[in-house]
Design a protein around this motif. Structure first.
Motif, PDB file in Angstrom:
ATOM      1  N   LEU A   1      44.258   4.892 -17.977  1.00  0.00           N
ATOM      2  CA  LEU A   1      43.114   3.985 -18.056  1.00  0.00           C
ATOM      3  C   LEU A   1      43.551   2.658 -18.673  1.00  0.00           C
ATOM      4  O   LEU A   1      44.287   2.640 -19.655  1.00  0.00           O
ATOM      5  N   GLU A   2      43.072   1.561 -18.088  1.00  0.00           N
ATOM      6  CA  GLU A   2      43.502   0.239 -18.553  1.00  0.00           C
ATOM      7  C   GLU A   2      42.350  -0.652 -19.002  1.00  0.00           C
ATOM      8  O   GLU A   2      42.564  -1.796 -19.374  1.00  0.00           O
ATOM      9  N   PHE A   3      41.145  -0.156 -18.949  1.00  0.00           N
ATOM     10  CA  PHE A   3      39.980  -0.947 -19.332  1.00  0.00           C
ATOM     11  C   PHE A   3      39.062  -0.105 -20.191  1.00  0.00           C
ATOM     12  O   PHE A   3      39.161   1.127 -20.229  1.00  0.00           O
ATOM     13  N   GLY A   4      38.176  -0.760 -20.902  1.00  0.00           N
ATOM     14  CA  GLY A   4      37.189  -0.061 -21.710  1.00  0.00           C
ATOM     15  C   GLY A   4      35.803  -0.270 -21.142  1.00  0.00           C
ATOM     16  O   GLY A   4      35.471  -1.364 -20.666  1.00  0.00           O
ATOM     17  N   LEU A   5      34.980   0.763 -21.162  1.00  0.00           N
ATOM     18  CA  LEU A   5      33.631   0.674 -20.627  1.00  0.00           C
ATOM     19  C   LEU A   5      32.695   1.511 -21.480  1.00  0.00           C
ATOM     20  O   LEU A   5      33.048   2.613 -21.894  1.00  0.00           O
ATOM     21  N   MET A   6      31.519   0.968 -21.761  1.00  0.00           N
ATOM     22  CA  MET A   6      30.546   1.703 -22.546  1.00  0.00           C
ATOM     23  C   MET A   6      29.153   1.452 -22.007  1.00  0.00           C
ATOM     24  O   MET A   6      28.822   0.337 -21.608  1.00  0.00           O
ATOM     25  N   LEU A   7      28.350   2.507 -21.967  1.00  0.00           N
ATOM     26  CA  LEU A   7      26.936   2.395 -21.668  1.00  0.00           C
ATOM     27  C   LEU A   7      26.191   3.078 -22.799  1.00  0.00           C
ATOM     28  O   LEU A   7      26.390   4.269 -23.054  1.00  0.00           O
ATOM     29  N   VAL A   8      25.366   2.317 -23.469  1.00  0.00           N
ATOM     30  CA  VAL A   8      24.608   2.881 -24.575  1.00  0.00           C
ATOM     31  C   VAL A   8      23.157   2.443 -24.429  1.00  0.00           C
ATOM     32  O   VAL A   8      22.821   1.269 -24.579  1.00  0.00           O
ATOM     33  N   ASP A   9      22.309   3.398 -24.051  1.00  0.00           N
ATOM     34  CA  ASP A   9      20.868   3.153 -23.893  1.00  0.00           C
ATOM     35  C   ASP A   9      20.568   1.892 -23.084  1.00  0.00           C
ATOM     36  O   ASP A   9      19.808   1.015 -23.515  1.00  0.00           O
ATOM     37  N   GLY A  10      21.176   1.783 -21.912  1.00  0.00           N
ATOM     38  CA  GLY A  10      20.846   0.681 -21.017  1.00  0.00           C
ATOM     39  C   GLY A  10      21.641  -0.583 -21.218  1.00  0.00           C
ATOM     40  O   GLY A  10      21.440  -1.562 -20.487  1.00  0.00           O
ATOM     41  N   HIS A  11      22.531  -0.603 -22.198  1.00  0.00           N
ATOM     42  CA  HIS A  11      23.374  -1.787 -22.427  1.00  0.00           C
ATOM     43  C   HIS A  11      24.799  -1.430 -22.009  1.00  0.00           C
ATOM     44  O   HIS A  11      25.353  -0.422 -22.436  1.00  0.00           O
ATOM     45  N   ALA A  12      25.388  -2.273 -21.152  1.00  0.00           N
ATOM     46  CA  ALA A  12      26.740  -2.019 -20.654  1.00  0.00           C
ATOM     47  C   ALA A  12      27.728  -2.997 -21.279  1.00  0.00           C
ATOM     48  O   ALA A  12      27.406  -4.173 -21.491  1.00  0.00           O
ATOM     49  N   TYR A  13      28.917  -2.493 -21.563  1.00  0.00           N
ATOM     50  CA  TYR A  13      29.966  -3.290 -22.208  1.00  0.00           C
ATOM     51  C   TYR A  13      31.278  -2.997 -21.490  1.00  0.00           C
ATOM     52  O   TYR A  13      31.639  -1.835 -21.266  1.00  0.00           O
ATOM     53  N   LEU A  14      32.013  -4.056 -21.115  1.00  0.00           N
ATOM     54  CA  LEU A  14      33.285  -3.909 -20.411  1.00  0.00           C
ATOM     55  C   LEU A  14      34.359  -4.688 -21.155  1.00  0.00           C
ATOM     56  O   LEU A  14      34.202  -5.886 -21.417  1.00  0.00           O
ATOM     57  N   GLY A  15      35.444  -3.998 -21.524  1.00  0.00           N
ATOM     58  CA  GLY A  15      36.502  -4.630 -22.312  1.00  0.00           C
ATOM     59  C   GLY A  15      37.792  -4.789 -21.531  1.00  0.00           C
ATOM     60  O   GLY A  15      38.190  -3.909 -20.775  1.00  0.00           O
ATOM     61  N   ALA A  16      38.462  -5.938 -21.733  1.00  0.00           N
ATOM     62  CA  ALA A  16      39.752  -6.216 -21.108  1.00  0.00           C
ATOM     63  C   ALA A  16      40.832  -6.177 -22.186  1.00  0.00           C
ATOM     64  O   ALA A  16      40.648  -6.721 -23.287  1.00  0.00           O
ATOM     65  N   TYR A  17      41.949  -5.557 -21.864  1.00  0.00           N
ATOM     66  CA  TYR A  17      43.012  -5.328 -22.844  1.00  0.00           C
ATOM     67  C   TYR A  17      44.312  -6.014 -22.434  1.00  0.00           C
ATOM     68  O   TYR A  17      44.602  -6.178 -21.245  1.00  0.00           O
ATOM     69  N   ASP A  18      45.068  -6.396 -23.436  1.00  0.00           N
ATOM     70  CA  ASP A  18      46.410  -6.939 -23.232  1.00  0.00           C
ATOM     71  C   ASP A  18      47.367  -6.145 -24.109  1.00  0.00           C
ATOM     72  O   ASP A  18      47.339  -6.274 -25.338  1.00  0.00           O
ATOM     73  N   ASP A  19      48.163  -5.297 -23.489  1.00  0.00           N
ATOM     74  CA  ASP A  19      49.127  -4.469 -24.212  1.00  0.00           C
ATOM     75  C   ASP A  19      48.444  -3.670 -25.324  1.00  0.00           C
ATOM     76  O   ASP A  19      48.916  -3.609 -26.456  1.00  0.00           O
TER      77      ASP A  19
ATOM     78  N   GLU B   1      21.714   2.416 -35.243  1.00  0.00           N
ATOM     79  CA  GLU B   1      20.717   3.474 -35.167  1.00  0.00           C
ATOM     80  C   GLU B   1      21.116   4.502 -34.097  1.00  0.00           C
ATOM     81  O   GLU B   1      21.790   4.159 -33.123  1.00  0.00           O
ATOM     82  N   PRO B   2      20.720   5.758 -34.287  1.00  0.00           N
ATOM     83  CA  PRO B   2      21.036   6.788 -33.285  1.00  0.00           C
ATOM     84  C   PRO B   2      20.537   6.399 -31.899  1.00  0.00           C
ATOM     85  O   PRO B   2      19.461   5.817 -31.757  1.00  0.00           O
ATOM     86  N   VAL B   3      21.335   6.716 -30.878  1.00  0.00           N
ATOM     87  CA  VAL B   3      20.986   6.379 -29.503  1.00  0.00           C
ATOM     88  C   VAL B   3      20.790   7.668 -28.701  1.00  0.00           C
ATOM     89  O   VAL B   3      21.176   8.761 -29.143  1.00  0.00           O
ATOM     90  N   GLU B   4      20.182   7.549 -27.543  1.00  0.00           N
ATOM     91  CA  GLU B   4      19.951   8.716 -26.690  1.00  0.00           C
ATOM     92  C   GLU B   4      21.191   9.076 -25.885  1.00  0.00           C
ATOM     93  O   GLU B   4      21.524  10.249 -25.725  1.00  0.00           O
ATOM     94  N   GLU B   5      21.875   8.038 -25.362  1.00  0.00           N
ATOM     95  CA  GLU B   5      23.062   8.276 -24.536  1.00  0.00           C
ATOM     96  C   GLU B   5      24.200   7.348 -24.946  1.00  0.00           C
ATOM     97  O   GLU B   5      23.982   6.173 -25.238  1.00  0.00           O
ATOM     98  N   PHE B   6      25.392   7.902 -24.974  1.00  0.00           N
ATOM     99  CA  PHE B   6      26.587   7.120 -25.283  1.00  0.00           C
ATOM    100  C   PHE B   6      27.680   7.576 -24.319  1.00  0.00           C
ATOM    101  O   PHE B   6      28.271   8.632 -24.492  1.00  0.00           O
ATOM    102  N   PHE B   7      27.892   6.782 -23.277  1.00  0.00           N
ATOM    103  CA  PHE B   7      28.924   7.087 -22.286  1.00  0.00           C
ATOM    104  C   PHE B   7      30.037   6.062 -22.431  1.00  0.00           C
ATOM    105  O   PHE B   7      29.771   4.849 -22.475  1.00  0.00           O
ATOM    106  N   GLY B   8      31.272   6.518 -22.498  1.00  0.00           N
ATOM    107  CA  GLY B   8      32.353   5.569 -22.707  1.00  0.00           C
ATOM    108  C   GLY B   8      33.653   5.933 -22.032  1.00  0.00           C
ATOM    109  O   GLY B   8      33.930   7.104 -21.747  1.00  0.00           O
ATOM    110  N   ILE B   9      34.445   4.910 -21.761  1.00  0.00           N
ATOM    111  CA  ILE B   9      35.815   5.037 -21.284  1.00  0.00           C
ATOM    112  C   ILE B   9      36.670   4.190 -22.210  1.00  0.00           C
ATOM    113  O   ILE B   9      36.361   3.016 -22.428  1.00  0.00           O
ATOM    114  N   THR B  10      37.713   4.769 -22.781  1.00  0.00           N
ATOM    115  CA  THR B  10      38.569   3.988 -23.671  1.00  0.00           C
ATOM    116  C   THR B  10      40.035   4.239 -23.347  1.00  0.00           C
ATOM    117  O   THR B  10      40.452   5.386 -23.174  1.00  0.00           O
TER     118      THR B  10
END
Length: 257
Positions: free
Chosen positions: A206-224, A138-147
């Protein structure tokens, strides 16, 4: 006795730990403690005596038995936290090993409150599937991300929740910008035409992924370049850390106008 000697004493026997926790919950005589810990009365008595010698327990009365002192309560709570931290570090080992370019700076207790998702041989796409679940449909109010990568799945997941009023701030680095312009030029052009979308380019890789979407935070770890593990949640500590980290990286980056 030194603190390390006391730690070695306590950690050297599961029975001692069990007895310490048992006395924290209520008073007990040596006989009662032996029943609770399934050990001989003599063993329970020796354990209690050792606790008393260290200032961890005290005698209430012959009838009521022994209880933990305030010092013993601190030891019990601290040891419980230590056990939790060891368990969390083991469970989160793969995530922490592959998390580069950022320090979550979260305690074991705070990490343990998050949802951990790891890629496995049976389910190699588990972290990206979790990302889709967090983003939703569903549509969200805010979508902030680092990829740190170019990903069709990321683009498709984001496209589903971007509405006419959604504010979107995305931070990428130069390599991702070059790859996006080459592999997904139409998607990049469409995004940049959105009034509510701002693309930032980081001068650092940048070596990590980060997302904030309507109060929910997500952090991703990458390998190659492959997403191998993630944590996400809505706890105050994690959301505050994620927001501060995103703002810091965004401020260091240049808006692409």
């Amino acid at each position: 006795m030194t603190a390390r000697e006391d730690i070695a004493f306590l950690a050297g026997s599961e029975l001692r730990v069990e007895a310490l926790f048992a006395l924290r919950s209520e008073t007990a005589t040596p006989t009662e403690l032996a029943e609770r810990c399934s050990c001989a009365r003599e063993t329970a008595q020796r354990t209690i005596s050792a606790f008393v010698d260290r200032g961890w327990a005290e005698k209430v009365s012959t009838a009521e038995g022994y209880r933990l002192t305030r010092a013993g309560g601190l030891v019990a709570s601290g040891y419980e936290d230590f056990e939790r931290c060891v368990a969390v570090s083991k469970e989160y080992r793969e995530f922490l090993v592959h998390l580069s370019g950022v320090d979550p700076d979260l305690s074991c207790r705070e990490l343990d409150a998050l949802t951990l998702t790891r890629a496995t041989t049976q389910n190699p796409h588990a972290p990206i599937n979790r990302f889709r679940e967090v983003v939703g449909d569903e549509p969200v109010e805010e979508f902030f991300g680092i990829t740190p990568i170019v990903s069709r799945m990321f683009n498709e997941a984001a496209a589903r929740v971007i509405g006419s009023d959604t504010r979107i701030d995305l931070v990428i680095d130069e390599s991702v910008l070059t790859a996006s312009a080459s592999e997904f030029p139409e998607a990049l052009e469409r995004a940049e035409r959105l009034d509510q979308f701002t693309l930032y380019v980081s001068p650092e890789t940048l070596e990590f992924g980060l997302m904030l979407v309507d109060g929910h935070a997500y952090l991703g770890a990458y390998d190659d370049g492959t997403l191998v593990a993630s944590v996400d949640g809505r706890t105050d500590a994690f959301r505050e850390w994620a927001a501060d980290t995103f703002e810091r990286i965004r401020e260091q980056s240049k808006a692409r106008l």
